[in-house]
Design a protein around this motif. Structure first.
Motif, PDB file in Angstrom:
ATOM      1  N   PHE A  87       0.828  -1.205   0.000  1.00 23.71           N
ATOM      2  CA  PHE A  87       0.000   0.000   0.000  1.00 23.71           C
ATOM      3  C   PHE A  87       0.868   1.262   0.000  1.00 23.71           C
ATOM      4  O   PHE A  87       0.639   2.188  -0.779  1.00 23.71           O
ATOM      5  CB  PHE A  87      -0.941  -0.002   1.210  1.00 23.71           C
ATOM      6  N   ASP A  90       2.612   1.708  -3.298  1.00 25.39           N
ATOM      7  CA  ASP A  90       1.659   2.134  -4.319  1.00 25.39           C
ATOM      8  C   ASP A  90       1.334   3.625  -4.169  1.00 25.39           C
ATOM      9  O   ASP A  90       1.253   4.343  -5.162  1.00 25.39           O
ATOM     10  CB  ASP A  90       0.390   1.282  -4.230  1.00 25.39           C
ATOM     11  N   ARG A  91       1.161   4.075  -2.934  1.00 24.07           N
ATOM     12  CA  ARG A  91       0.901   5.501  -2.700  1.00 24.07           C
ATOM     13  C   ARG A  91       2.101   6.343  -3.138  1.00 24.07           C
ATOM     14  O   ARG A  91       1.943   7.410  -3.720  1.00 24.07           O
ATOM     15  CB  ARG A  91       0.594   5.771  -1.228  1.00 24.07           C
ATOM     16  N   THR A  96       2.562  10.398  -3.524  1.00 25.79           N
ATOM     17  CA  THR A  96       2.601  10.745  -2.105  1.00 25.79           C
ATOM     18  C   THR A  96       4.025  10.542  -1.601  1.00 25.79           C
ATOM     19  O   THR A  96       4.644   9.528  -1.901  1.00 25.79           O
ATOM     20  CB  THR A  96       1.624   9.851  -1.300  1.00 25.79           C
ATOM     21  N   ASP A 143      -6.796  11.500   3.496  1.00 21.08           N
ATOM     22  CA  ASP A 143      -6.873  10.890   2.178  1.00 21.08           C
ATOM     23  C   ASP A 143      -6.224   9.500   2.167  1.00 21.08           C
ATOM     24  O   ASP A 143      -6.781   8.550   1.611  1.00 21.08           O
ATOM     25  CB  ASP A 143      -6.198  11.794   1.141  1.00 21.08           C
ATOM     26  N   ILE A 144      -5.076   9.376   2.807  1.00 20.77           N
ATOM     27  CA  ILE A 144      -4.393   8.077   2.894  1.00 20.77           C
ATOM     28  C   ILE A 144      -5.263   7.088   3.657  1.00 20.77           C
ATOM     29  O   ILE A 144      -5.395   5.926   3.270  1.00 20.77           O
ATOM     30  CB  ILE A 144      -3.007   8.234   3.553  1.00 20.77           C
ATOM     31  N   LYS A 146      -8.566   7.035   4.003  1.00 19.41           N
ATOM     32  CA  LYS A 146      -9.695   6.610   3.164  1.00 19.41           C
ATOM     33  C   LYS A 146      -9.239   5.583   2.135  1.00 19.41           C
ATOM     34  O   LYS A 146      -9.909   4.566   1.907  1.00 19.41           O
ATOM     35  CB  LYS A 146     -10.317   7.814   2.450  1.00 19.41           C
ATOM     36  N   SER A 147      -8.099   5.833   1.519  1.00 19.63           N
ATOM     37  CA  SER A 147      -7.559   4.928   0.511  1.00 19.63           C
ATOM     38  C   SER A 147      -7.191   3.574   1.128  1.00 19.63           C
ATOM     39  O   SER A 147      -7.430   2.521   0.531  1.00 19.63           O
ATOM     40  CB  SER A 147      -6.336   5.580  -0.139  1.00 19.63           C
ATOM     41  N   THR A 150     -10.337   1.614   1.798  1.00 19.70           N
ATOM     42  CA  THR A 150     -10.845   1.090   0.525  1.00 19.70           C
ATOM     43  C   THR A 150     -10.060  -0.138   0.092  1.00 19.70           C
ATOM     44  O   THR A 150     -10.636  -1.145  -0.341  1.00 19.70           O
ATOM     45  CB  THR A 150     -10.788   2.180  -0.568  1.00 19.70           C
ATOM     46  N   ALA A 151      -8.731  -0.079   0.209  1.00 18.91           N
ATOM     47  CA  ALA A 151      -7.884  -1.211  -0.182  1.00 18.91           C
ATOM     48  C   ALA A 151      -8.138  -2.425   0.704  1.00 18.91           C
ATOM     49  O   ALA A 151      -8.152  -3.568   0.219  1.00 18.91           O
ATOM     50  CB  ALA A 151      -6.415  -0.811  -0.149  1.00 18.91           C
TER      51      ALA A 151
END
Length: 160
Positions: A87, A90-91, A96, A143-144, A146-147, A150-151
């Motif tokens: 994760f 990927d960010r 990021t 934001d991180i 929330k992401s 979701t993941a």
């Protein structure tokens, strides 16, 4: 109840949902006054040395939000750690300024051997453009988070 801002506490809680993640703490460091000479001091041992050496220290109006977490000794914790590693990478690939790195203390001290007892992991989040408040940094963390949630759902990552 924690003393962390709600955005930080929410991110802590998301990570703590993952199996094998046992504890998390975080802090904010103003990187602007940090230079290469300070990195040799033990008070700065927690900082991401390689990243800071590349820029010869912190940048103007830059903070580091560091999340330090511990894992237990289980296969589930390794699965969670692998997921977090993916994760974060990927960010970072998406722009990021974030990295994951291991952290440990020396194997021997005057008080005895500590090898096998000090391993932890740091998620280092660099946020620039911080002038009068940490709100822009909290927006990035939100934001991180929330992401990440979701993941976790998308990939059906096991939770506690």
């Amino acid at each position: 109840m924690s003393n962390y801002p709600i955005t930080i506490e929410n991110f802590h809680n998301t990570l703590l949902r993952l199996q094998g993640i046992t504890e998390i703490e975080s802090g904010v460091e103003n990187l602007e006054p940090i230079d290469s000479e300070l990195l040799g001091l033990s008070a700065y041992a927690h900082l991401p040395h390689a990243a800071l050496l590349r820029t010869k220290g912190g940048l103007e109006n830059e903070v580091l939000i560091q999340f330090e977490f511990f894992i237990d000794n289980s296969i589930e914790s390794l699965h969670s750690l692998e997921f977090i590693a993916w994760f974060v990478r990927d960010r970072a690939r998406g722009g990021t300024k974030i990295q994951l790195r291991p952290f440990a203390l020396p194997p021997e001290t005057p008080y005895g051997r500590q090898l096998g007892t000090t391993l932890r992991f740091h998620i280092d989040l660099f946020v620039d453009g911080i002038e009068e408040s940490l709100n822009p940094a909290f927006d990035v963390v939100n934001d991180i988070n929330k992401s990440l949630n979701t993941a976790i759902e998308l990939y059906n990552i096991p939770i506690k």
